[in-house]
Design an enzyme around this catalytic site. Sequence first.
Site, PDB file in Angstrom:
ATOM      1  N   THR A   1       0.814  -1.219   0.000  1.00  0.00           N
ATOM      2  CA  THR A   1       0.000   0.000   0.000  1.00  0.00           C
ATOM      3  C   THR A   1       0.852   1.277   0.000  1.00  0.00           C
ATOM      4  OG1 THR A   1      -0.104  -0.212   2.400  1.00  0.00           O
ATOM      5  CG2 THR A   1      -1.987  -1.045   1.147  1.00  0.00           C
TER       6      THR A   1
ATOM      7  N   ALA B   1       4.192   4.032  -1.103  1.00  0.00           N
ATOM      8  CA  ALA B   1       4.622   4.725  -2.329  1.00  0.00           C
ATOM      9  C   ALA B   1       5.417   3.772  -3.221  1.00  0.00           C
ATOM     10  CB  ALA B   1       5.462   5.955  -1.968  1.00  0.00           C
ATOM     11  N   VAL B   2       6.330   2.987  -2.630  1.00  0.00           N
ATOM     12  CA  VAL B   2       7.119   2.040  -3.421  1.00  0.00           C
ATOM     13  C   VAL B   2       6.260   0.828  -3.797  1.00  0.00           C
ATOM     14  CG1 VAL B   2       9.109   0.477  -3.402  1.00  0.00           C
ATOM     15  CG2 VAL B   2       9.313   2.752  -2.380  1.00  0.00           C
TER      16      VAL B   2
ATOM     17  N   ARG C   1      -3.125  -1.190   9.627  1.00  0.00           N
ATOM     18  CA  ARG C   1      -3.791   0.015   9.094  1.00  0.00           C
ATOM     19  C   ARG C   1      -4.475  -0.242   7.760  1.00  0.00           C
ATOM     20  NH1 ARG C   1       0.974   2.154  11.280  1.00  0.00           N
ATOM     21  NH2 ARG C   1       2.079   1.602   9.364  1.00  0.00           N
TER      22      ARG C   1
ATOM     23  N   CYS D   1      18.156   4.214  -3.462  1.00  0.00           N
ATOM     24  CA  CYS D   1      17.806   4.854  -4.733  1.00  0.00           C
ATOM     25  C   CYS D   1      18.933   5.725  -5.312  1.00  0.00           C
ATOM     26  CB  CYS D   1      16.544   5.704  -4.547  1.00  0.00           C
ATOM     27  SG  CYS D   1      16.482   6.603  -2.985  1.00  0.00           S
TER      28      CYS D   1
ATOM     29  N   GLY E   1      10.867   9.694  -2.063  1.00  0.00           N
ATOM     30  CA  GLY E   1      11.786   8.753  -1.431  1.00  0.00           C
ATOM     31  C   GLY E   1      11.486   8.553   0.042  1.00  0.00           C
TER      32      GLY E   1
ATOM     33  N   LYS F   1      25.240   5.578   3.183  1.00  0.00           N
ATOM     34  CA  LYS F   1      24.749   4.474   2.334  1.00  0.00           C
ATOM     35  C   LYS F   1      25.393   4.577   0.959  1.00  0.00           C
ATOM     36  CE  LYS F   1      20.271   4.951   4.253  1.00  0.00           C
ATOM     37  NZ  LYS F   1      18.923   5.450   3.902  1.00  0.00           N
TER      38      LYS F   1
ATOM     39  N   ARG G   1      17.447  17.266   0.046  1.00  0.00           N
ATOM     40  CA  ARG G   1      16.049  17.100  -0.372  1.00  0.00           C
ATOM     41  C   ARG G   1      15.556  18.398  -0.967  1.00  0.00           C
ATOM     42  NH1 ARG G   1      13.859  12.111  -0.011  1.00  0.00           N
ATOM     43  NH2 ARG G   1      14.162  11.992   2.236  1.00  0.00           N
TER      44      ARG G   1
ATOM     45  N   HIS H   1      15.144  11.633  -8.682  1.00  0.00           N
ATOM     46  CA  HIS H   1      16.319  12.221  -8.045  1.00  0.00           C
ATOM     47  C   HIS H   1      17.288  12.718  -9.131  1.00  0.00           C
ATOM     48  CE1 HIS H   1      14.897  10.633  -4.360  1.00  0.00           C
ATOM     49  NE2 HIS H   1      15.722   9.611  -4.180  1.00  0.00           N
TER      50      HIS H   1
HETATM   51  P1  NAP Z   1       5.306   4.452   2.697  1.00  0.00           P
HETATM   52  O1  NAP Z   1       4.671   5.109   1.538  1.00  0.00           O
HETATM   53  O2  NAP Z   1       5.286   5.131   4.009  1.00  0.00           O
HETATM   54  O3  NAP Z   1       4.688   2.983   2.848  1.00  0.00           O
HETATM   55  C1  NAP Z   1       5.038   2.135   3.880  1.00  0.00           C
HETATM   56  C2  NAP Z   1       4.464   0.747   3.625  1.00  0.00           C
HETATM   57  O4  NAP Z   1       4.922  -0.146   4.654  1.00  0.00           O
HETATM   58  C3  NAP Z   1       2.955   0.692   3.689  1.00  0.00           C
HETATM   59  O5  NAP Z   1       2.495  -0.285   2.789  1.00  0.00           O
HETATM   60  C4  NAP Z   1       2.705   0.270   5.132  1.00  0.00           C
HETATM   61  O6  NAP Z   1       1.456  -0.375   5.312  1.00  0.00           O
HETATM   62  C5  NAP Z   1       3.820  -0.736   5.290  1.00  0.00           C
HETATM   63  N1  NAP Z   1       4.129  -0.970   6.711  1.00  0.00           N
HETATM   64  C6  NAP Z   1       4.503  -0.045   7.633  1.00  0.00           C
HETATM   65  N2  NAP Z   1       4.696  -0.643   8.824  1.00  0.00           N
HETATM   66  C7  NAP Z   1       4.457  -1.967   8.652  1.00  0.00           C
HETATM   67  C8  NAP Z   1       4.484  -3.108   9.505  1.00  0.00           C
HETATM   68  N3  NAP Z   1       4.805  -3.004  10.800  1.00  0.00           N
HETATM   69  N4  NAP Z   1       4.166  -4.299   8.989  1.00  0.00           N
HETATM   70  C9  NAP Z   1       3.829  -4.427   7.687  1.00  0.00           C
HETATM   71  N5  NAP Z   1       3.784  -3.386   6.811  1.00  0.00           N
HETATM   72  C10 NAP Z   1       4.095  -2.166   7.307  1.00  0.00           C
HETATM   73  O7  NAP Z   1       6.847   4.172   2.409  1.00  0.00           O
HETATM   74  P2  NAP Z   1       7.571   3.818   1.023  1.00  0.00           P
HETATM   75  O8  NAP Z   1       8.118   5.052   0.434  1.00  0.00           O
HETATM   76  O9  NAP Z   1       6.710   2.942   0.205  1.00  0.00           O
HETATM   77  O10 NAP Z   1       8.844   3.034   1.557  1.00  0.00           O
HETATM   78  C11 NAP Z   1       8.749   1.781   2.192  1.00  0.00           C
HETATM   79  C12 NAP Z   1      10.140   1.335   2.576  1.00  0.00           C
HETATM   80  O11 NAP Z   1      10.896   1.077   1.410  1.00  0.00           O
HETATM   81  C13 NAP Z   1      10.945   2.387   3.336  1.00  0.00           C
HETATM   82  O12 NAP Z   1      10.733   2.294   4.700  1.00  0.00           O
HETATM   83  C14 NAP Z   1      12.363   2.094   2.956  1.00  0.00           C
HETATM   84  O13 NAP Z   1      12.880   1.141   3.861  1.00  0.00           O
HETATM   85  C15 NAP Z   1      12.233   1.450   1.601  1.00  0.00           C
HETATM   86  N6  NAP Z   1      12.628   2.375   0.523  1.00  0.00           N
HETATM   87  C16 NAP Z   1      13.733   2.100  -0.154  1.00  0.00           C
HETATM   88  C17 NAP Z   1      14.136   2.917  -1.166  1.00  0.00           C
HETATM   89  C18 NAP Z   1      15.405   2.652  -1.874  1.00  0.00           C
HETATM   90  O14 NAP Z   1      16.206   3.546  -1.955  1.00  0.00           O
HETATM   91  N7  NAP Z   1      15.634   1.507  -2.452  1.00  0.00           N
HETATM   92  C19 NAP Z   1      13.399   4.027  -1.519  1.00  0.00           C
HETATM   93  C20 NAP Z   1      12.248   4.299  -0.808  1.00  0.00           C
HETATM   94  C21 NAP Z   1      11.880   3.458   0.221  1.00  0.00           C
HETATM   95  P3  NAP Z   1       0.140   0.443   5.836  1.00  0.00           P
HETATM   96  O15 NAP Z   1      -0.583   0.877   4.598  1.00  0.00           O
HETATM   97  O16 NAP Z   1      -0.614  -0.614   6.589  1.00  0.00           O
HETATM   98  O17 NAP Z   1       0.611   1.557   6.689  1.00  0.00           O
HETATM   99  N1  12T Z   2      15.623   7.634   4.111  1.00  0.00           N
HETATM  100  O1  12T Z   2      16.072   2.578   1.547  1.00  0.00           O
HETATM  101  O2  12T Z   2      14.190   9.317   2.726  1.00  0.00           O
HETATM  102  O3  12T Z   2      17.843   3.423   2.358  1.00  0.00           O
HETATM  103  O4  12T Z   2      14.571   9.292   0.596  1.00  0.00           O
HETATM  104  C1  12T Z   2      15.621   5.327   0.774  1.00  0.00           C
HETATM  105  C2  12T Z   2      15.122   6.610   0.698  1.00  0.00           C
HETATM  106  C3  12T Z   2      16.089   5.610   3.043  1.00  0.00           C
HETATM  107  C4  12T Z   2      16.689   3.533   1.954  1.00  0.00           C
HETATM  108  C5  12T Z   2      14.591   8.757   1.712  1.00  0.00           C
HETATM  109  C6  12T Z   2      15.606   6.889   2.993  1.00  0.00           C
HETATM  110  C7  12T Z   2      16.106   4.854   1.938  1.00  0.00           C
HETATM  111  C8  12T Z   2      15.112   7.387   1.808  1.00  0.00           C
END
Ligand code: NAP
Ligand code: 12T
Length: 358
Positions: free
Chosen positions: A11, A13-14, A39, A128, A159, A223, A245, A252
Amino acid sequence: MGYTVAIVGATGAVGTQMIKMLEESTLPIDQVRYLSSSRSAGKVLAFKEQEVTVELTTEDAFEGVDIALFSAGGSTSAKFAPYAVKAGAVVVDNTSHFRQHPDVPLVVPEVNAHALENHNGIVSCPNCSTIQMMVALEPIRQKWGLSRIIVSTYQAVSGAGQSAINETQDQLKQVLNDGINPKDVTANILPSGGDKKHYPIAFNALPQIDVFTDNDYTYEEMKMTKETKKIMEDDNIAVSATCVRIPVLSAHSESVYIETKEVAPIAAVKEAIAAFPGAVLEDDPSQQIYPQAVNAVGSRDTFVGRIRKDLDQENGIHMWVVSDNLLKGAAWNSVQIAETLHEKGFVRPTTALKFELN
Ligand code: NAP
Ligand code: 12T
């Protein structure tokens, strides 16, 4: 027979982009499973024409799963990825939690797909900002070697998740619609949800992504340093980053300065980048052609331009590198890792478990 593929964080952003990348993927997929926190559990999302009900992430949610894509924060991966491996899945983890683990390959498929061999059930997707820099620099490293990288990033708010996107849009409305001074808008998330203070992003530039480490660089900057060395398999490449940012929603941009081991002719550098998979050369100053964030959104490619020689350093080159942080920076690189695992016949259960169940 196709795979059962789970998305943990479907659910977010990623996760939303992972669904899209899977819908367009060459992977043979029998079934998808969407997982989240309490949630969102119970919500109904689409996969192609199907309706899929989001399930709660639990220790025993992974029975029958072949591939589990994790993107729900580091603590969720720490807690549940080992259970997914125990259930026989191969995990592609998009969080930073396992990236420096010695038994975990850290993979950008165009650069180091070979590292997937003998995986132990968990493969990490890099940060990223690191991923797009690797796509731009690997063709140069292969031909002329790399001794040093100095990078400044201009990173999009997506991000930092859906809540940071919402906060940015809300602050822009406060300034443009309600006449509020950018200094006085409501700020609860950025620069980092995990830190004490929050500052406006609308009409601003914040030199902090993630929290600070004890050497005064941020985690995001460290990182980039550590992941570059692991992916390029060279601890001697010097890497210093400044991560900033800016109020862009997606894609990016990076100003990258490198020093090569052998002096590299600029025309040959451009040719090497243009020929590299995943990289697109956009570089014609006479026509004002260079990569731009707005043009990169929605593309899986990494765009490289403004390539020019340093004015004083013979082996120094400057360039501008842009990519969609939610696609090549996260969802696409993760699904591309899954496709590569499939093509190499590496989607299989792991018997000797290396990751502690907690
Ligand atoms: P986001 O929009 O805040 O979404 C977070 C997602 O994680 C939602 O689906 C949320 O579900 C779920 N979640 C949160 N807590 C949880 C739990 N305890 N158990 C199961 N699911 C849970 O964040 P996002 O931008 O998609 O990023 C998610 C993660 O991807 C980040 O925390 C980061 O570690 C990683 N990321 C990596 C990169 C990269 O550089 N490769 C870039 C961006 C993010 P709900 O809908 O139920 O809240
Ligand atoms: N804090 O997966 O905030 O290492 O743009 C990716 C993106 C951590 C990660 C961000 C972050 C990661 C962000």
